[in-house]
Enzyme design. Sequence first.
Site, short mmCIF file in Angstrom:
data_model
loop_
_atom_site.label_atom_id
_atom_site.label_comp_id
_atom_site.label_asym_id
_atom_site.label_seq_id
_atom_site.Cartn_x
_atom_site.Cartn_y
_atom_site.Cartn_z
N ARG A 30 0.85 -1.19 0.00
CA ARG A 30 0.00 0.00 0.00
C ARG A 30 0.88 1.24 0.00
O ARG A 30 1.89 1.28 0.71
CB ARG A 30 -0.90 0.01 1.24
CG ARG A 30 -1.97 -1.03 1.16
CD ARG A 30 -3.04 -0.88 2.25
NE ARG A 30 -4.13 -1.81 1.96
CZ ARG A 30 -4.07 -3.11 2.21
NH1 ARG A 30 -3.01 -3.63 2.78
NH2 ARG A 30 -5.08 -3.90 1.88
N ILE A 32 2.24 4.69 1.07
CA ILE A 32 2.27 5.32 2.39
C ILE A 32 1.48 6.63 2.41
O ILE A 32 1.06 7.09 3.48
CB ILE A 32 3.75 5.55 2.81
CG1 ILE A 32 3.89 5.69 4.31
CG2 ILE A 32 4.36 6.76 2.10
CD1 ILE A 32 5.35 5.63 4.79
N ASN A 90 5.34 6.76 -13.28
CA ASN A 90 6.04 8.04 -13.44
C ASN A 90 7.50 7.76 -13.79
O ASN A 90 8.11 6.86 -13.23
CB ASN A 90 5.95 8.84 -12.15
CG ASN A 90 4.52 9.24 -11.81
OD1 ASN A 90 3.74 9.55 -12.70
ND2 ASN A 90 4.19 9.22 -10.53
N HIS A 103 8.20 1.37 -10.40
CA HIS A 103 6.99 0.91 -9.72
C HIS A 103 5.76 1.34 -10.50
O HIS A 103 5.75 2.39 -11.14
CB HIS A 103 6.91 1.43 -8.28
CG HIS A 103 7.11 2.91 -8.17
ND1 HIS A 103 8.35 3.49 -8.22
CD2 HIS A 103 6.22 3.92 -8.03
CE1 HIS A 103 8.22 4.80 -8.11
NE2 HIS A 103 6.94 5.09 -8.00
P1 5GP Z 1 6.58 8.18 -7.55
O1 5GP Z 1 6.34 9.63 -7.20
O2 5GP Z 1 8.07 7.87 -7.56
O3 5GP Z 1 5.89 7.74 -8.80
O4 5GP Z 1 5.90 7.34 -6.40
C1 5GP Z 1 6.52 7.03 -5.21
C2 5GP Z 1 5.43 6.64 -4.27
O5 5GP Z 1 6.02 5.92 -3.21
C3 5GP Z 1 4.69 7.82 -3.65
O6 5GP Z 1 3.31 7.73 -3.96
C4 5GP Z 1 4.98 7.71 -2.15
O7 5GP Z 1 3.87 8.05 -1.37
C5 5GP Z 1 5.36 6.25 -2.02
N1 5GP Z 1 6.31 5.95 -0.97
C6 5GP Z 1 7.48 6.60 -0.70
N2 5GP Z 1 8.11 6.02 0.33
C7 5GP Z 1 7.35 4.97 0.72
C8 5GP Z 1 7.49 4.00 1.76
O8 5GP Z 1 8.46 3.97 2.52
N3 5GP Z 1 6.51 3.06 1.86
C9 5GP Z 1 5.42 3.06 1.04
N4 5GP Z 1 4.50 2.10 1.24
N5 5GP Z 1 5.26 3.97 0.06
C10 5GP Z 1 6.21 4.91 -0.10
#
Ligand code: 5GP
Length: 117
Positions: A30, A32, A90, A103
């Site tokens: 999930r 965060i 992204n 991801h």
């Molecule tokens: P991005 O912006 O790189 O596409 O998405 C990164 C996502 O990872 C963000 O939505 C952020 O909330 C999530 N995220 C960052 N650190 C953590 C973490 O330690 N645990 C979890 N479950 N999600 C994280």
Amino acid sequence: MANDCIFCKIVDGVIPSARVAESSDAIVIRDISPQAAQHYLVLPKTHVRSVAEAFDQGIGEKMVSSLYALAHQVVKQEGLLPNGFRTVINTEAGGGQTVFHLHLHILGGEQLRGSFA
Ligand code: 5GP
Ligand code: ZN
């Protein structure tokens, strides 16, 4: 595992995180900081910086396919169908990427509007 990669630490269990689902190639956790009623992240077990890098390395087709295969399992398991959901990848800072381990976002559980920011 890449040094100082938070998602590698989650994949390896160095940082404990509940797994919603898992396959031989990927895990689902999930987010965060959820941007929808239900917000999941599908993480490949192998570290690669981005989807662009995965294709540059010749592992993109297999990796993206495995991420979507697990995402498909999760959207059924977590009840995101038949209503619907959104998937997002992204890429690099200009595309909104903040964690540089590829991801796939899955967002749903409500009526989604606009674009994902
Ligand atoms: P991005 O912006 O790189 O596409 O998405 C990164 C996502 O990872 C963000 O939505 C952020 O909330 C999530 N995220 C960052 N650190 C953590 C973490 O330690 N645990 C979890 N479950 N999600 C994280
Ligand atoms: Zn990583």
